[in-house]
Design an enzyme around this catalytic site. Structure first.
Site, PDB file in Angstrom:
ATOM      1  N   SER A 242       0.823  -1.208   0.000  1.00 22.08           N
ATOM      2  CA  SER A 242       0.000   0.000   0.000  1.00 22.08           C
ATOM      3  C   SER A 242       0.858   1.260   0.000  1.00 22.08           C
ATOM      4  CB  SER A 242      -0.885   0.038   1.250  1.00 22.08           C
ATOM      5  OG  SER A 242      -1.648  -1.125   1.345  1.00 22.08           O
TER       6      SER A 242
ATOM      7  N   ASN B 252      -4.138   5.590  -1.196  1.00 19.75           N
ATOM      8  CA  ASN B 252      -3.640   5.766   0.163  1.00 19.75           C
ATOM      9  C   ASN B 252      -2.950   7.107   0.370  1.00 19.75           C
ATOM     10  OD1 ASN B 252      -4.461   3.556   1.803  1.00 19.75           O
ATOM     11  ND2 ASN B 252      -3.327   2.260   0.413  1.00 19.75           N
TER      12      ASN B 252
ATOM     13  N   HIS C  51      -1.819  -3.039  -6.625  1.00 15.78           N
ATOM     14  CA  HIS C  51      -2.452  -2.712  -5.342  1.00 15.78           C
ATOM     15  C   HIS C  51      -3.959  -2.898  -5.439  1.00 15.78           C
ATOM     16  CE1 HIS C  51      -3.955   0.223  -2.212  1.00 15.78           C
ATOM     17  NE2 HIS C  51      -3.323  -0.694  -1.522  1.00 15.78           N
TER      18      HIS C  51
ATOM     19  N   GLU D 242      -4.509  -0.603  -8.526  1.00 11.93           N
ATOM     20  CA  GLU D 242      -3.545   0.433  -8.900  1.00 11.93           C
ATOM     21  C   GLU D 242      -2.269  -0.274  -9.353  1.00 11.93           C
ATOM     22  OE1 GLU D 242      -4.358   4.197  -6.113  1.00 11.93           O
ATOM     23  OE2 GLU D 242      -3.905   2.394  -4.996  1.00 11.93           O
TER      24      GLU D 242
HETATM   25  N1  LIG Z   1      -5.898  -4.268   4.760  1.00 10.67           N
HETATM   26  C1  LIG Z   1      -6.061  -3.429   3.733  1.00 10.67           C
HETATM   27  O1  LIG Z   1      -6.996  -2.604   3.693  1.00 10.67           O
HETATM   28  C2  LIG Z   1      -5.107  -3.451   2.551  1.00 10.67           C
HETATM   29  C3  LIG Z   1      -5.547  -2.940   1.319  1.00 10.67           C
HETATM   30  C4  LIG Z   1      -4.693  -3.008   0.211  1.00 10.67           C
HETATM   31  C5  LIG Z   1      -3.415  -3.523   0.364  1.00 10.67           C
HETATM   32  N2  LIG Z   1      -3.005  -3.977   1.588  1.00 10.67           N
HETATM   33  C6  LIG Z   1      -1.640  -4.517   1.676  1.00 10.67           C
HETATM   34  O2  LIG Z   1      -1.731  -5.944   1.659  1.00 10.67           O
HETATM   35  C7  LIG Z   1      -0.655  -6.490   2.432  1.00 10.67           C
HETATM   36  C8  LIG Z   1      -1.234  -7.398   3.495  1.00 10.67           C
HETATM   37  O3  LIG Z   1      -2.129  -6.660   4.313  1.00 10.67           O
HETATM   38  P1  LIG Z   1      -3.296  -7.398   5.134  1.00 10.67           P
HETATM   39  O4  LIG Z   1      -4.133  -6.317   5.708  1.00 10.67           O
HETATM   40  O5  LIG Z   1      -3.900  -8.449   4.281  1.00 10.67           O
HETATM   41  O6  LIG Z   1      -2.434  -8.085   6.307  1.00 10.67           O
HETATM   42  P2  LIG Z   1      -2.799  -9.347   7.218  1.00 10.67           P
HETATM   43  O7  LIG Z   1      -2.021  -9.130   8.464  1.00 10.67           O
HETATM   44  O8  LIG Z   1      -4.286  -9.546   7.289  1.00 10.67           O
HETATM   45  O9  LIG Z   1      -2.205 -10.600   6.401  1.00 10.67           O
HETATM   46  C9  LIG Z   1      -0.837 -10.767   6.132  1.00 10.67           C
HETATM   47  C10 LIG Z   1      -0.578 -12.252   5.926  1.00 10.67           C
HETATM   48  O10 LIG Z   1       0.782 -12.387   5.488  1.00 10.67           O
HETATM   49  C11 LIG Z   1       1.305 -13.542   6.125  1.00 10.67           C
HETATM   50  N3  LIG Z   1       2.772 -13.424   6.080  1.00 10.67           N
HETATM   51  C12 LIG Z   1       3.563 -12.571   6.751  1.00 10.67           C
HETATM   52  N4  LIG Z   1       4.850 -12.752   6.391  1.00 10.67           N
HETATM   53  C13 LIG Z   1       4.854 -13.740   5.458  1.00 10.67           C
HETATM   54  C14 LIG Z   1       5.855 -14.376   4.687  1.00 10.67           C
HETATM   55  N5  LIG Z   1       7.137 -14.036   4.808  1.00 10.67           N
HETATM   56  N6  LIG Z   1       5.495 -15.341   3.824  1.00 10.67           N
HETATM   57  C15 LIG Z   1       4.194 -15.688   3.679  1.00 10.67           C
HETATM   58  N7  LIG Z   1       3.188 -15.116   4.372  1.00 10.67           N
HETATM   59  C16 LIG Z   1       3.526 -14.164   5.254  1.00 10.67           C
HETATM   60  C17 LIG Z   1       0.730 -13.540   7.522  1.00 10.67           C
HETATM   61  O11 LIG Z   1       0.798 -14.816   8.106  1.00 10.67           O
HETATM   62  C18 LIG Z   1      -0.710 -13.087   7.224  1.00 10.67           C
HETATM   63  O12 LIG Z   1      -1.570 -14.181   6.978  1.00 10.67           O
HETATM   64  C19 LIG Z   1       0.140  -5.307   2.974  1.00 10.67           C
HETATM   65  O13 LIG Z   1       1.206  -5.018   2.099  1.00 10.67           O
HETATM   66  C20 LIG Z   1      -0.889  -4.183   2.959  1.00 10.67           C
HETATM   67  O14 LIG Z   1      -0.310  -2.903   2.883  1.00 10.67           O
HETATM   68  C21 LIG Z   1      -3.828  -3.994   2.682  1.00 10.67           C
END
Ligand SMILES: NC(=O)c1ccc[n+]([C@@H]2O[C@H](COP(=O)([O-])OP(=O)(O)OC[C@H]3O[C@@H](n4cnc5c(N)ncnc54)[C@H](O)[C@@H]3O)[C@@H](O)[C@H]2O)c1
Length: 293
Positions: A122, A193, A143, A155
């Site tokens: 993000s 963002n 994204h 994105e």
């Molecule tokens: N939550 C949102 O609104 C949103 C929106 C768009 C993008 N994002 C991006 O998506 C990504 C994840 O965010 P999220 O909210 O889904 O987080 P989350 O904490 O819900 O999930 C992250 C997952 O990644 C796993 N993980 C961590 N390190 C790992 C590794 N080395 N190998 C494999 N799996 C691994 C964790 O076990 C977990 O299941 C981030 O980069 C975030 O910025 C989030």
């Protein structure tokens, strides 16, 4: 010229975004391999995915046979080596540069020469994530928006070393998956963002200052601006811990004080008030499911 994508890997597929991205890929007909660190995380996501498709059948959006076909395209693994046969791997792991860089280096070691690596970051730089991974020309930013299985926007951002073929292939995949891609520069926060992180922090500061209750702030924004969801409700969906990580990735790069984490956000995360995922954030929730139908 674009490459043909048949098999898609999703890293962090047990998480909020990864689980949704896996649904998008499988629903569009791609073989989908979901990878995460723990099997139990993947199983929880798999059961929520089955629930999501179950509701899609109930609502007449797909038949039971179509649901079974989609689910049969989805597999889970805690072995990174199982992503070797993927044409495209999309990562949605924790928003930390070091974790993403290490993952891309590891993926470079196991994936085929042609495999494209995409990041759902993000706020981080695609160029920095790709840096020294060994295939900087085959790394691209994709994204997705939360919840990925319902929101169409992606994105798309090229890093400084991303080849045109990589970008075009990822763009074509986004369209084949029924999504709406837009092109952005590799700048912190891309479009959404860059605008949302400071705005959501303004809202948290307004709650902290006692300007109004979260419910009244949401009602004001929804009624006056026509938004479907109020900012407090949205923050609960995004996850307060994720908003904090976004601030911590964003502020050091932008030095924009509105992007720095408000004290109330830190307190809520410390107290475990993470939003929908923990059952309590600005509002309380009985159902902790990450996503509905
Ligand atoms: N939550 C949102 O609104 C949103 C929106 C768009 C993008 N994002 C991006 O998506 C990504 C994840 O965010 P999220 O909210 O889904 O987080 P989350 O904490 O819900 O999930 C992250 C997952 O990644 C796993 N993980 C961590 N390190 C790992 C590794 N080395 N190998 C494999 N799996 C691994 C964790 O076990 C977990 O299941 C981030 O980069 C975030 O910025 C989030």
């Amino acid at each position: 010229m674009t490459q043909v994508i048949k098999t898609v890997g999703v890293c962090g597929a047990g998480g909020t975004m990864g689980a949704g991205i896996a649904i998008v890929a499988a629903r569009a007909g791609f073989e989908t391999v979901s990878y995460d660190l723990k099997q139990e995380t993947l199983e929880r996501a798999a059961s929520q995915t089955a629930g999501f498709f179950g509701k899609s059948v109930e609502r007449g959006k797909m038949s039971g046979v179509e649901r079974d076909t989609v689910l049969a395209r989805m597999s889970t693994t805690t072995d990174l080596g199982a992503l070797a046969g993927c044409d495209l791997v999309i990562e949605a792991v924790f928003e930390e540069l070091g974790i993403k860089q290490q993952l891309f280096r590891d993926l470079n070691g196991v994936c085929a020469e042609h495999t494209i690596l995409a990041s759902n970051t993000s706020t981080l730089s695609i160029t920095e994530i790709a840096s020294a991974c060994g295939r900087e020309d085959r790394v691209v930013g994709m994204h997705f928006c939360l919840p990925a299985q319902l929101m169409k926007l992606i994105e798309m951002s090229p890093g400084m070393n991303t080849s045109q073929q990589t970008f075009d292939t990822a763009w074509a995949f986004a369209e084949q998956a029924g999504q709406t891609p837009v092109k952005t520069q590799d700048k912190p926060g891309f479009i959404l963002n860059a605008l949302l992180v400071p705005f959501n922090n303004d809202v948290i500061r307004a709650v902290e200052a006692g300007v109004a209750t979260p419910a009244d702030i949401d009602a004001a924004i929804k009624t006056a601006l026509g938004y479907k969801m109020g900012p407090c409700e949205l923050l609960d969906l995004i996850g307060l811990d994720t908003q904090l990580r976004l601030c911590e990735a964003f502020y050091p790069v932008t030095l924009d004080v509105r992007s720095s984490a408000p004290p109330l956000l830190r307190r809520m995360v410390a107290a475990g008030h993470l939003g929908r995922k923990s059952g309590r954030g600005f509002f309380t929730y009985e159902n902790k499911a990450m996503f509905g139908g």
